[in-house]
Design an enzyme around this catalytic site. Structure first.
Site, PDB file in Angstrom:
ATOM      1  N   ASN A  57      12.271  16.446  25.449  1.00 23.80           N
ATOM      2  CA  ASN A  57      11.513  15.260  25.860  1.00 23.80           C
ATOM      3  C   ASN A  57      11.741  14.914  27.330  1.00 23.80           C
ATOM      4  OD1 ASN A  57      10.005  14.763  23.620  1.00 23.80           O
ATOM      5  ND2 ASN A  57      11.592  13.519  22.628  1.00 23.80           N
ATOM      6  N   SER A 153      21.520  15.279  20.265  1.00 16.52           N
ATOM      7  CA  SER A 153      22.701  15.525  19.435  1.00 16.52           C
ATOM      8  C   SER A 153      23.020  17.015  19.414  1.00 16.52           C
ATOM      9  CB  SER A 153      22.449  15.020  18.023  1.00 16.52           C
ATOM     10  OG  SER A 153      21.312  15.670  17.507  1.00 16.52           O
ATOM     11  N   LYS A 199      24.426   9.064  30.576  1.00 26.31           N
ATOM     12  CA  LYS A 199      23.517   7.933  30.328  1.00 26.31           C
ATOM     13  C   LYS A 199      23.681   7.392  28.898  1.00 26.31           C
ATOM     14  CE  LYS A 199      19.989   6.940  28.566  1.00 26.31           C
ATOM     15  NZ  LYS A 199      20.218   5.912  27.504  1.00 26.31           N
ATOM     16  N   ASN A 201      23.673   4.441  26.078  1.00 22.84           N
ATOM     17  CA  ASN A 201      23.158   3.079  25.910  1.00 22.84           C
ATOM     18  C   ASN A 201      24.348   2.199  25.534  1.00 22.84           C
ATOM     19  OD1 ASN A 201      23.573   3.395  23.148  1.00 22.84           O
ATOM     20  ND2 ASN A 201      21.437   3.901  22.729  1.00 22.84           N
ATOM     21  N   SER A 238      22.146   2.262  29.841  1.00 26.47           N
ATOM     22  CA  SER A 238      20.841   1.646  29.605  1.00 26.47           C
ATOM     23  C   SER A 238      21.020   0.504  28.623  1.00 26.47           C
ATOM     24  CB  SER A 238      19.837   2.679  29.093  1.00 26.47           C
ATOM     25  OG  SER A 238      20.210   3.147  27.825  1.00 26.47           O
ATOM     26  N   GLY A 240      18.379  -1.385  27.135  1.00 24.04           N
ATOM     27  CA  GLY A 240      17.111  -1.747  26.488  1.00 24.04           C
ATOM     28  C   GLY A 240      16.309  -2.700  27.357  1.00 24.04           C
ATOM     29  N   SER A 264       6.176   0.779  21.386  1.00 20.96           N
ATOM     30  CA  SER A 264       7.101   1.660  20.664  1.00 20.96           C
ATOM     31  C   SER A 264       8.272   2.007  21.562  1.00 20.96           C
ATOM     32  CB  SER A 264       6.364   2.942  20.254  1.00 20.96           C
ATOM     33  OG  SER A 264       7.287   3.968  20.003  1.00 20.96           O
ATOM     34  N   ASP A 270      14.818   9.001  26.967  1.00 19.68           N
ATOM     35  CA  ASP A 270      14.464  10.302  27.550  1.00 19.68           C
ATOM     36  C   ASP A 270      13.610  10.109  28.807  1.00 19.68           C
ATOM     37  OD1 ASP A 270      15.768  11.622  25.497  1.00 19.68           O
ATOM     38  OD2 ASP A 270      13.978  11.696  24.241  1.00 19.68           O
ATOM     39  N   GLY A 305       3.220   4.895  19.830  1.00 22.03           N
ATOM     40  CA  GLY A 305       3.893   5.884  18.980  1.00 22.03           C
ATOM     41  C   GLY A 305       5.025   6.596  19.687  1.00 22.03           C
TER      42      GLY A 305
END
Ligand SMILES: Nc1ncnc2c1ncn2[C@@H]1O[C@H](COP(=O)(O)OP(=O)(O)OP(=O)(O)O)[C@@H](O)[C@H]1O
Ligand SMILES: [Mg+2]
Length: 327
Positions: A57, A153, A199, A201, A238, A240, A264, A270, A305
């Protein structure tokens, strides 16, 4: 990756080269159902298929933003073949490594009644010992990239020394390694030391630190601690809708995310990694790269999406952040 000397900082001219590595790629299947109920057949809408997995991604988002990255990943079975075809159709440069196990499929289901999204994530296909060695050899055989983005992962049964071995090999060649992963993979990588950027979250950092992060001062000191320990040169946390915090040698900058209509959240992380990497590869400052990353992350939120950031949204939000982006 033949070079053994550390590269000099990229200075203008052609953009620096980017390779992404995805150890657990996926074929993402998106569909919709009227309502989620147990014990009945849930008739789904026609599925849409998309390439999935962190590094894949990131490469797709870089491509959407007008840049170039090569996606390296293991692929097996009919689902692996479909993943390759989808990347080819998008025009994303890719180098699959054939493996025996079938590439996993992940299911994203939207419940029409509530608009809620349910994401079923299957475990990544395992790599045999020989496949692991072939993957390391494939990476080794590539022209040395300036940036290697490892995202997503790891297959559960991958030996604990696989990622450290890979990272050590890359840093010996002077590659700047960017890691977006969590849990044990992140811990192992930090123990190797010398990562260019991580990076996490907020949850991932919290898990790494083994504590609930109480407030912005504690957040900044945890991020600074990772830099001071030598595990990584820069940490981008990050947050959000709250934006992001970037900490590096002699620098700490936090910026708020722009307020956007939330469609979404899929692909925000990514897209952010793609935005930051692309700007750095173009020779921009950290401050600019941070803003472009936040813009790309927020642009993914506006997209429907599982769609990643769009160039026009990213540029617009980047322009806004350059004028207004502060902590
Ligand atoms: N609700 C939101 N509004 C605006 N921007 C957002 C929102 N959520 C995320 N972003 C943007 O996307 C960036 C990355 O988001 P986030 O912190 O959720 O990453 P993540 O948890 O790694 O995401 P992912 O689930 O894709 O891995 C944020 O720094 C921000 O710029
Ligand atoms: Mg993430």
């Amino acid at each position: 990756m033949a070079s053994t000397s550390r590269k000099t900082k990229h200075q203008g001219g052609a953009p620096a080269s980017i390779v992404t590595l995805t150890l657990s790629p996926a074929l993402d299947i998106a569909t919709q159902i009227p309502r989620l109920c147990a014990d009945v057949k849930l008739r789904c809408a026609l599925p849409e298929y998309a390439p999935g997995g962190g590094g894949i991604n990131v490469a797709r988002a870089i491509h959407r933003l007008g840049g170039h990255a090569l996606a390296l990943f293991p692929a097996g079975g009919a689902s692996g073949q479909q993943l390759i075809e989808l990347l080819d159709a998008e025009g994303v440069a890719n180098q699959p490594l054939a493996i025996a196990a079938r590439t996993r499929e992940c299911l994203n289901v939207v419940e029409q009644a509530s608009g809620r999204q349910y994401r079923f994530v299957l475990p990544g296909a395992g790599l045999t010992a020989a496949e692991q060695q072939r993957l390391l050899a494939a990476l080794e055989a590539l022209p040395t990239p300036d940036y290697l983005v490892i995202s997503g992962s790891l297959p559960t049964e991958l030996p604990a020394d696989f990622l450290p071995q890979l990272l050590q090999g890359a840093s010996r060649c002077g590659v700047r390694c960017i890691l977006d992963s969590s849990g044990e993979a992140l811990r192992q990588a930090l123990a190797v030391g010398g990562l260019f950027l991580i990076k996490p979250n907020l949850n991932e950092l919290s898990q790494l630190a083994g504590e609930t992060i109480a407030g912005p001062e504690r957040l900044a000191s945890l991020a600074q601690g990772l830099v001071d320990s030598g595990g990584c040169e820069h940490v981008l946390v990050s947050l959000g809708a709250q934006g992001a915090l970037l900490v590096g040698p002699g620098m700490s900058e936090r910026i708020a995310a722009p307020t956007v209509e939330r469609r979404s959240t899929v692909g925000a992380g990514d897209s952010m990694v793609a935005g930051v990497t692309l700007k750095l590869a173009a020779g921009a400052s950290w401050s600019q790269a941070l803003r472009y990353g936040v813009a790309a992350g927020s642009a993914a939120i506006i997209s429907d999406g599982s769609e990643l950031c769009r160039l026009a949204d990213t540029e617009r939000l980047f322009g806004w952040l350059q004028a207004h982006g502060h902590g």
